[in-house]
Design an enzyme around this catalytic site. Structure first.
Site, PDB file in Angstrom:
ATOM      1  N   TYR A  30      15.618  11.302  18.936  1.00 46.46           N
ATOM      2  CA  TYR A  30      14.577  12.325  18.848  1.00 46.46           C
ATOM      3  C   TYR A  30      13.559  12.031  17.757  1.00 46.46           C
ATOM      4  O   TYR A  30      12.592  12.765  17.600  1.00 46.46           O
ATOM      5  CB  TYR A  30      15.220  13.693  18.540  1.00 46.46           C
ATOM      6  CG  TYR A  30      16.094  13.638  17.304  1.00 46.46           C
ATOM      7  CD1 TYR A  30      15.542  13.769  16.039  1.00 46.46           C
ATOM      8  CD2 TYR A  30      17.454  13.399  17.405  1.00 46.46           C
ATOM      9  CE1 TYR A  30      16.325  13.672  14.899  1.00 46.46           C
ATOM     10  CE2 TYR A  30      18.248  13.309  16.275  1.00 46.46           C
ATOM     11  CZ  TYR A  30      17.684  13.443  15.030  1.00 46.46           C
ATOM     12  OH  TYR A  30      18.466  13.335  13.916  1.00 46.46           O
ATOM     13  N   GLY A  31      13.730  10.956  16.994  1.00 43.90           N
ATOM     14  CA  GLY A  31      12.877  10.696  15.839  1.00 43.90           C
ATOM     15  C   GLY A  31      12.244   9.329  15.861  1.00 43.90           C
ATOM     16  O   GLY A  31      11.575   8.940  16.822  1.00 43.90           O
ATOM     17  N   THR A  32      12.464   8.578  14.798  1.00 42.80           N
ATOM     18  CA  THR A  32      11.771   7.299  14.604  1.00 42.80           C
ATOM     19  C   THR A  32      12.268   6.193  15.538  1.00 42.80           C
ATOM     20  O   THR A  32      11.667   5.124  15.575  1.00 42.80           O
ATOM     21  CB  THR A  32      11.890   6.817  13.148  1.00 42.80           C
ATOM     22  OG1 THR A  32      13.253   6.530  12.848  1.00 42.80           O
ATOM     23  CG2 THR A  32      11.329   7.849  12.178  1.00 42.80           C
ATOM     24  N   LEU A  33      13.332   6.441  16.305  1.00 45.80           N
ATOM     25  CA  LEU A  33      13.824   5.438  17.253  1.00 45.80           C
ATOM     26  C   LEU A  33      13.197   5.582  18.639  1.00 45.80           C
ATOM     27  O   LEU A  33      13.395   4.730  19.504  1.00 45.80           O
ATOM     28  CB  LEU A  33      15.352   5.509  17.363  1.00 45.80           C
ATOM     29  CG  LEU A  33      16.111   5.054  16.119  1.00 45.80           C
ATOM     30  CD1 LEU A  33      17.580   5.457  16.202  1.00 45.80           C
ATOM     31  CD2 LEU A  33      15.988   3.550  15.917  1.00 45.80           C
ATOM     32  N   GLU A 105      21.987   4.881  10.707  1.00 42.90           N
ATOM     33  CA  GLU A 105      21.893   6.321  10.429  1.00 42.90           C
ATOM     34  C   GLU A 105      22.813   6.760   9.286  1.00 42.90           C
ATOM     35  O   GLU A 105      22.911   7.949   8.995  1.00 42.90           O
ATOM     36  CB  GLU A 105      22.205   7.133  11.696  1.00 42.90           C
ATOM     37  CG  GLU A 105      21.289   6.838  12.868  1.00 42.90           C
ATOM     38  CD  GLU A 105      19.855   7.319  12.684  1.00 42.90           C
ATOM     39  OE1 GLU A 105      19.478   7.739  11.573  1.00 42.90           O
ATOM     40  OE2 GLU A 105      19.098   7.268  13.659  1.00 42.90           O
TER      41      GLU A 105
END
Length: 178
Positions: A30-33, A105
């Site tokens: 849901y983010g920087t990936l 992570e």
């Protein structure tokens, strides 16, 4: 993936069950990936393992997606029922990539890998042995939720992260950090 073979030996039928050497796991990012975000390239670095984009989805339950720390990192707080239905992407990854993602992570100190229920928005992939998934289908996937500070609960929540978004909180890449 599970394979079943029937072998005939001395007129006796015998079933042999084998697991494939490469198990694939679904992960929701849901983010920087995500595609177009600063760390998406890590999903396709073969040194990290294998990953395949399957489609887009959003969480069934609402969760707080916040941006915090001096590095403006997106965090999904494991507080079901608060925040928004969070938009992201589903990938299938092999065990090597899953281990890489756990390390990336900082599991278990910064994030935990938990299971989340998702509603599929768009599906382009095909899991081995499964039919094509239709929009609106419900499925489970792993997601990385944050170990958070109590004051993070009061931060603004987002439904869709973009490192260049209107929030004005520029993400600091790992290479730029102290």
């Amino acid at each position: 993936m599970f394979y079943s073979f029937v072998i005939s030996r001395l007129n006796i039928l015998q079933t042999v069950c084998l697991w494939s050497s490469v198990l694939m796991t679904r992960v929701f990012v849901y983010g920087t990936l995500k595609k177009g975000q600063p760390n998406n390239y890590r999903m396709f670095d073969s040194n990290n393992g294998k990953a395949e984009y399957l489609g887009s989805a959003f969480t069934i339950q609402k969760y707080p997606l916040v941006i915090t720390t001096k590095d403006n990192i997106p965090f999904l707080l494991n507080i079901p029922g608060q925040g928004h239905r969070v938009h992201g992407e589903i990938y299938k990854v092999d065990d090597q990539m899953l281990k890489f993602l756990d390390d990336f992570e900082s599991v278990p100190t910064l994030y935990q890998r938990t299971v989340v229920q998702l509603e599929v928005k768009e599906w382009v992939g095909k899991m081995e042995g499964e039919e094509k998934v239709s929009p609106g289908s419900i499925m489970d996937a792993f997601v990385y939720t944050a170990t958070y500070e109590p004051d993070w609960r009061s931060l603004p929540c987002y439904e869709n992260y973009d490192s260049e978004g209107d929030h004005g909180l520029k993400y600091r890449r790992r290479e730029e950090r102290d």
